[in-house]
Design a protein around this motif. Structure first.
Motif, mmCIF file in Angstrom:
data_model
loop_
_atom_site.group_PDB
_atom_site.id
_atom_site.type_symbol
_atom_site.label_atom_id
_atom_site.label_comp_id
_atom_site.label_asym_id
_atom_site.label_seq_id
_atom_site.Cartn_x
_atom_site.Cartn_y
_atom_site.Cartn_z
ATOM 1 N N TRP A 2 -8.231 -10.927 54.149
ATOM 2 C CA TRP A 2 -8.039 -10.461 52.775
ATOM 3 C C TRP A 2 -7.472 -9.044 52.764
ATOM 4 O O TRP A 2 -6.564 -8.724 51.986
ATOM 5 N N GLN A 26 -2.130 -11.535 42.152
ATOM 6 C CA GLN A 26 -2.479 -12.792 42.810
ATOM 7 C C GLN A 26 -3.644 -12.600 43.776
ATOM 8 O O GLN A 26 -4.526 -13.462 43.895
ATOM 9 N N ALA A 53 -15.928 -20.338 42.611
ATOM 10 C CA ALA A 53 -16.278 -21.473 43.470
ATOM 11 C C ALA A 53 -17.663 -21.300 44.092
ATOM 12 O O ALA A 53 -18.391 -22.279 44.302
ATOM 13 N N ARG A 70 -6.784 -12.329 41.663
ATOM 14 C CA ARG A 70 -7.125 -13.617 41.058
ATOM 15 C C ARG A 70 -7.647 -14.594 42.111
ATOM 16 O O ARG A 70 -8.467 -15.466 41.809
ATOM 17 N N GLY A 71 -7.186 -14.446 43.340
ATOM 18 C CA GLY A 71 -7.737 -15.256 44.420
ATOM 19 C C GLY A 71 -9.204 -14.926 44.660
ATOM 20 O O GLY A 71 -10.032 -15.819 44.848
ATOM 21 N N TRP A 113 -11.192 -13.724 42.405
ATOM 22 C CA TRP A 113 -11.881 -14.261 41.223
ATOM 23 C C TRP A 113 -12.186 -15.751 41.409
ATOM 24 O O TRP A 113 -13.271 -16.217 41.092
ATOM 25 N N GLN A 114 -11.219 -16.489 41.943
ATOM 26 C CA GLN A 114 -11.425 -17.925 42.174
ATOM 27 C C GLN A 114 -12.550 -18.163 43.178
ATOM 28 O O GLN A 114 -13.344 -19.093 43.016
ATOM 29 N N ALA A 115 -12.620 -17.327 44.207
ATOM 30 C CA ALA A 115 -13.697 -17.473 45.189
ATOM 31 C C ALA A 115 -15.053 -17.240 44.531
ATOM 32 O O ALA A 115 -16.018 -17.962 44.799
ATOM 33 N N THR A 175 -9.801 -18.044 53.370
ATOM 34 C CA THR A 175 -8.410 -17.597 53.249
ATOM 35 C C THR A 175 -7.585 -18.511 52.359
ATOM 36 O O THR A 175 -6.479 -18.141 51.962
ATOM 37 N N GLU A 176 -8.107 -19.690 52.030
ATOM 38 C CA GLU A 176 -7.360 -20.613 51.162
ATOM 39 C C GLU A 176 -7.140 -20.023 49.767
ATOM 40 O O GLU A 176 -6.247 -20.455 49.036
ATOM 41 N N TYR A 177 -7.961 -19.039 49.385
ATOM 42 C CA TYR A 177 -7.820 -18.426 48.073
ATOM 43 C C TYR A 177 -6.749 -17.321 48.059
ATOM 44 O O TYR A 177 -6.385 -16.820 47.005
#
Length: 261
Positions: free
Chosen positions: A137, A105, A116, A108-109, A111-113, A88-90
């Protein structure tokens, strides 16, 4: 529904007590959380193919077979890993001024996951959201769309569409990057220019009238990605471009629904 009525795999996914777990008398030194965290770390290092029960058992100092005390199957382990990795930090949709910005947003969160934990793009689709992080999510995406005058299932459909787009974009970017590295090419812009030149020779106007026009116009020479030592930047730029197109499509859908209503 009481916790005891939950299927055991769902109870483990939500870290609820299970009947079999209590009967087996699982050791305090090992639990579902530790097993899953170790599996995620192993996948981060070796990819999804590197996560086998024997290897995982070796990491934990137990036999692979003993892990069935904590996960019912390899498929269940993958579901547990996916829910943990999509932390959930993303998620970041609360400090936004519009639903468009919220959806962007949210995507994009995701996408960041995927960046990572690159193996996430290789996870098989196992069904609708079931885990606590997956539901978080879903909740965040629905929260971003509160201003939209759409019925709930249409909003769920939009989240499915956007999340599917992020997954496909991440997987394609990783495959292209792998090919890029294996081929020894210095820069993706150079590869794009070479592609344009080669297709300009092969795609003749008599067979491919519209495509040949693009290739012969030098589009891939002038509009290729700027020189860079990594393909990450153009991949993310392509992802954002497609996301903006999707958001415009959501806007159009909202407008049509309002007009029909």
């Amino acid at each position: 529904m009481a916790d005891t009525d939950l299927p055991e795999d769902l109870a483990r996914l939500w870290r609820r007590p299970t009947g079999s777990g209590s009967r087996m008398g699982r050791p305090a030194a090992l639990d579902v959380d530790r097993v899953v965290r170790t599996a995620v770390a192993l996948a981060d290092r070796q990819g999804l193919a590197g996560v086998t029960l024997p290897k995982l058992g070796e990491e934990l100092g137990v036999t692979g077979m003993s892990l069935y005390r904590y996960v019912g199957s390899k498929d269940e382990l993958l579901i547990l890993m996916g829910d943990t990795a999509f932390a959930t930090e993303y998620i970041g949709v609360d400090a936004v001024e519009s639903w468009q910005e919220g959806i962007q947003q949210w995507a994009r969160g995701l996408w960041q996951a995927y960046q990572a934990h690159r193996w996430l793009a290789d996870l098989p689709t196992s069904g609708p959201p079931r885990g606590p992080n997956a539901i978080a999510w879903m909740d965040a995406g629905l929260r971003a769309m509160r201003p939209l005058p759409l019925d709930p299932m249409t909003k769920v459909g939009i989240l499915t569409l956007v999340s599917g787009y992020v997954n496909t974009s991440a997987r394609m970017a990783q495959q292209l990057e792998q090919t890029w590295r294996q081929s020894g090419r210095i820069d993706p812009a150079v590869a794009a220019q070479q592609y344009g030149r080669e297709m300009a020779q092969l795609a003749t106007p008599d067979l491919y009238p519209d495509a040949s026009q693009i290739f012969s116009s030098g589009t891939f020479e002038s509009n290729a990605a700027p020189a860079t030592t990594t393909p990450t930047a153009p991949a993310e730029a392509n992802f954002i471009f497609g996301l903006e197109v999707l958001i415009r499509g959501i806007e159009a859908t909202t407008f049509l629904n309002a007009a029909e209503g």
